[in-house]
Structure formats: C-alpha cells, structure tokens
Motif scaffolding. Structure first.
Motif, PDB file in Angstrom:
ATOM      1  N   THR A  60      52.073 -60.148 -27.511  1.00 53.45           N
ATOM      2  CA  THR A  60      52.356 -59.918 -28.920  1.00 53.45           C
ATOM      3  C   THR A  60      53.952 -59.764 -28.857  1.00 53.45           C
ATOM      4  O   THR A  60      54.467 -59.793 -30.043  1.00 53.45           O
ATOM      5  N   ASP A  61      54.787 -60.392 -27.788  1.00 48.19           N
ATOM      6  CA  ASP A  61      56.173 -60.550 -28.019  1.00 48.19           C
ATOM      7  C   ASP A  61      56.526 -61.778 -29.058  1.00 48.19           C
ATOM      8  O   ASP A  61      55.476 -62.677 -29.293  1.00 48.19           O
ATOM      9  N   PHE A  62      57.688 -61.799 -29.476  1.00 45.84           N
ATOM     10  CA  PHE A  62      58.005 -63.161 -30.183  1.00 45.84           C
ATOM     11  C   PHE A  62      58.156 -64.059 -29.045  1.00 45.84           C
ATOM     12  O   PHE A  62      58.528 -63.826 -27.796  1.00 45.84           O
ATOM     13  N   PRO A  63      57.989 -65.420 -29.429  1.00 46.53           N
ATOM     14  CA  PRO A  63      58.019 -66.625 -28.268  1.00 46.53           C
ATOM     15  C   PRO A  63      59.313 -66.547 -27.771  1.00 46.53           C
ATOM     16  O   PRO A  63      60.279 -66.626 -28.377  1.00 46.53           O
ATOM     17  N   VAL A  64      59.493 -67.097 -26.478  1.00 46.89           N
ATOM     18  CA  VAL A  64      60.752 -67.376 -25.787  1.00 46.89           C
ATOM     19  C   VAL A  64      60.902 -68.880 -26.190  1.00 46.89           C
ATOM     20  O   VAL A  64      61.981 -69.302 -26.358  1.00 46.89           O
ATOM     21  N   VAL A  65      59.957 -69.632 -26.233  1.00 50.84           N
ATOM     22  CA  VAL A  65      59.934 -71.015 -26.570  1.00 50.84           C
ATOM     23  C   VAL A  65      58.764 -71.197 -26.945  1.00 50.84           C
ATOM     24  O   VAL A  65      57.494 -70.995 -26.692  1.00 50.84           O
ATOM     25  N   ASN A  66      58.607 -72.102 -28.229  1.00 53.64           N
ATOM     26  CA  ASN A  66      57.579 -72.688 -28.768  1.00 53.64           C
ATOM     27  C   ASN A  66      57.619 -74.258 -29.265  1.00 53.64           C
ATOM     28  O   ASN A  66      58.629 -74.622 -29.464  1.00 53.64           O
ATOM     29  N   VAL A  67      56.648 -74.819 -28.874  1.00 55.88           N
ATOM     30  CA  VAL A  67      56.499 -76.055 -29.347  1.00 55.88           C
ATOM     31  C   VAL A  67      55.278 -76.732 -30.053  1.00 55.88           C
ATOM     32  O   VAL A  67      54.086 -76.179 -29.855  1.00 55.88           O
ATOM     33  N   ALA A  68      55.623 -77.207 -31.447  1.00 58.36           N
ATOM     34  CA  ALA A  68      54.407 -77.947 -32.019  1.00 58.36           C
ATOM     35  C   ALA A  68      54.614 -79.442 -31.948  1.00 58.36           C
ATOM     36  O   ALA A  68      55.487 -80.125 -32.022  1.00 58.36           O
ATOM     37  N   ALA A  69      53.314 -80.401 -31.538  1.00 55.08           N
ATOM     38  CA  ALA A  69      53.441 -81.655 -31.602  1.00 55.08           C
ATOM     39  C   ALA A  69      52.487 -82.238 -32.561  1.00 55.08           C
ATOM     40  O   ALA A  69      51.135 -81.765 -32.258  1.00 55.08           O
ATOM     41  N   ALA A  70      52.713 -83.073 -33.359  1.00 60.06           N
ATOM     42  CA  ALA A  70      51.545 -83.767 -34.213  1.00 60.06           C
ATOM     43  C   ALA A  70      51.831 -85.287 -34.296  1.00 60.06           C
ATOM     44  O   ALA A  70      53.003 -85.565 -34.393  1.00 60.06           O
ATOM     45  N   TYR A  71      50.530 -85.925 -34.138  1.00 62.31           N
ATOM     46  CA  TYR A  71      51.013 -87.502 -34.322  1.00 62.31           C
ATOM     47  C   TYR A  71      50.406 -87.958 -35.730  1.00 62.31           C
ATOM     48  O   TYR A  71      49.391 -87.527 -36.135  1.00 62.31           O
ATOM     49  N   TRP A  72      51.203 -88.413 -36.833  1.00 65.86           N
ATOM     50  CA  TRP A  72      50.848 -88.803 -38.026  1.00 65.86           C
ATOM     51  C   TRP A  72      51.496 -89.819 -38.205  1.00 65.86           C
ATOM     52  O   TRP A  72      53.011 -90.165 -37.851  1.00 65.86           O
ATOM     53  N   GLY A  73      51.196 -90.910 -39.402  1.00 60.54           N
ATOM     54  CA  GLY A  73      52.277 -91.795 -39.666  1.00 60.54           C
ATOM     55  C   GLY A  73      52.755 -92.490 -38.730  1.00 60.54           C
ATOM     56  O   GLY A  73      53.740 -93.182 -38.827  1.00 60.54           O
ATOM     57  N   ASP A  74      51.990 -92.828 -37.719  1.00 64.44           N
ATOM     58  CA  ASP A  74      52.086 -93.821 -36.470  1.00 64.44           C
ATOM     59  C   ASP A  74      53.233 -93.295 -35.535  1.00 64.44           C
ATOM     60  O   ASP A  74      54.021 -94.244 -35.121  1.00 64.44           O
ATOM     61  N   GLU A  75      53.589 -91.950 -35.769  1.00 61.63           N
ATOM     62  CA  GLU A  75      54.666 -91.549 -35.023  1.00 61.63           C
ATOM     63  C   GLU A  75      54.447 -90.073 -34.595  1.00 61.63           C
ATOM     64  O   GLU A  75      53.684 -89.358 -35.291  1.00 61.63           O
ATOM     65  N   TRP A  76      55.120 -89.643 -33.493  1.00 59.19           N
ATOM     66  CA  TRP A  76      54.931 -88.455 -33.008  1.00 59.19           C
ATOM     67  C   TRP A  76      56.047 -87.624 -33.621  1.00 59.19           C
ATOM     68  O   TRP A  76      57.158 -88.240 -34.105  1.00 59.19           O
TER      69      TRP A  76
END
Length: 216
Positions: free
Chosen positions: A141-157
């Motif tokens: 339940t700590d705050f993240p040290v590092v977080n990443v979100a990746a989404a593919y839409w509009g023909d691009e990452w």
C-alpha cells in the motif's frame, strides 16, 4: 495544507456540486472531479472501454477506505508523480475541464501546470484502447517508486511514466521509436534508451526494467 507555512484564505467545497459521477456519451466518458478512484474500476462500461487498465491502477491505492474517499480531481490537480490515477489517465486521450479556463489536455496540465481555477471534470475520449498499467512499490500500500501506463490507440503508442519521484511524463511512439503495434526487439531497445533520458529518483536499470515489462 497542514504542513505548509502559509495561510489559505479561501477554500472551495465541491462536494455538493454533483461532480461525483461518471457520465457516458457516444464519444466520451466525463468523470466528475469528486468521483472516487474506486469508481474508475467499478463502472462497468468505463472499465470495458479502457481495457480494464484501472483495475491494476487503483487496487493498491493505500487501501479500500482511502480509495473510496479520495477524489480523481485531487489526484490530477496536485500533479503528483506517484498518482496511479494520473499515470493511467495520462496514457489515454484525456482533457481536464476547468470552470473558467475551459479544457486543456492532461499532458499539457502535467507539463505546464494548472490555472488558478477549479477543476470540474475529466473527459476521457472513446478510443479502441489497448492498455496496461504496472507499478513498483516497496510494500503493497505504499506510494509507487515508479509507475508506468502504456496504451495503444490512434495507431500509436502512448506511454506515461510517473513517480521516480518526479512529475509524470507522457512519451508517444514517435518519441520512443515504437513504430508498430507489436514492437520488434530493435524498437524496444530504442524505447528503453528513450526512457533512460527521463529524470529519475530510482536506478535507471530499475526504471528500464519496469518499462520493458509493460511494453512487452
């Protein structure tokens, strides 16, 4: 606010403004600023439209009680790099709607800062999102040290990198060297090199490792 050495002369209470719901239209979801993060996961249509990315993004936010009491607007207006909600939304096509200043993209909000205004709503445009979210925490339940979100839409990452601890940043496929929906090893290597250039508060190797996991 308690920890600041300044007096806040005025505070605006939005709790009775009807901004605690997710409204749905043909082309977008409109999230009220007072909506709790838990609603991003429990709203079936929104969860389905965003590929379930918020199931991972909100489940470890301190705990269920906090997740039901915190607000989406508070997460975004503070521009906290450790915000799971901000990082996940940043990878989607989103706009922040202010009372007087109107709309600005979430990416611009992160880069340029916010106007002295009240944040009313967040507009998440409908796209055929394929998205995922990962984070590294020292404890559950700590705050993240590092977080990443990746989404593919509009023909691009579209890849958002938060915490480190720094302001969350959005990188597009052209910035990362990701030219295809299913990146080759060479493309991934270029993307990892691009991530290395981000300012960070953890080791670059750890940042690159987490980024590599989510893009794969």
């Amino acid at each position: 606010m308690r920890l600041q050495h300044r007096t806040i002369p005025c505070a605006i209470d939005l709790s009775a403004c009807g901004l605690d719901q997710i409204e749905e239209s043909d082309d977008a979801f409109v999230i009220g600023a007072m909506t709790p993060p838990s609603a991003l996961e429990s709203h079936a249509d929104f969860a389905r439209a965003t590929n379930g990315v918020f199931t991972a993004a909100v489940r470890d936010i301190v705990g269920p009680q906090f997740c039901n009491l915190a607000t989406v607007g508070g997460s975004l207006y503070g521009r906290f790099g450790f915000s799971d909600v901000l990082c996940a939304l940043l990878a989607l096509e989103c706009e922040a709607k202010f009372t007087g200043a109107g709309c600005m993209s979430l990416a611009d909000l992160c880069e340029e800062g916010y106007p002295r205004d009240a944040l009313e709503r967040v507009v998440v445009h409908r796209r055929p999102y394929q998205a995922s979210y990962k984070c590294l925490r020292r404890q559950a339940t700590d705050f993240p040290v590092v977080n990443v979100a990746a989404a593919y839409w509009g023909d691009e990452w579209h890849v958002a990198v938060g915490a480190r601890p720094c302001r969350a940043r959005l990188l597009t496929g052209s910035q990362l060297g990701l030219e295809s929906k299913r990146p080759s090893r060479e493309e991934l290597a270029r993307a990892l090199e691009a991530v290395r250039t981000l300012p960070e508060g953890v080791s670059k190797n750890e940042l690159v490792r987490r980024f590599g996991q989510i893009v794969r």
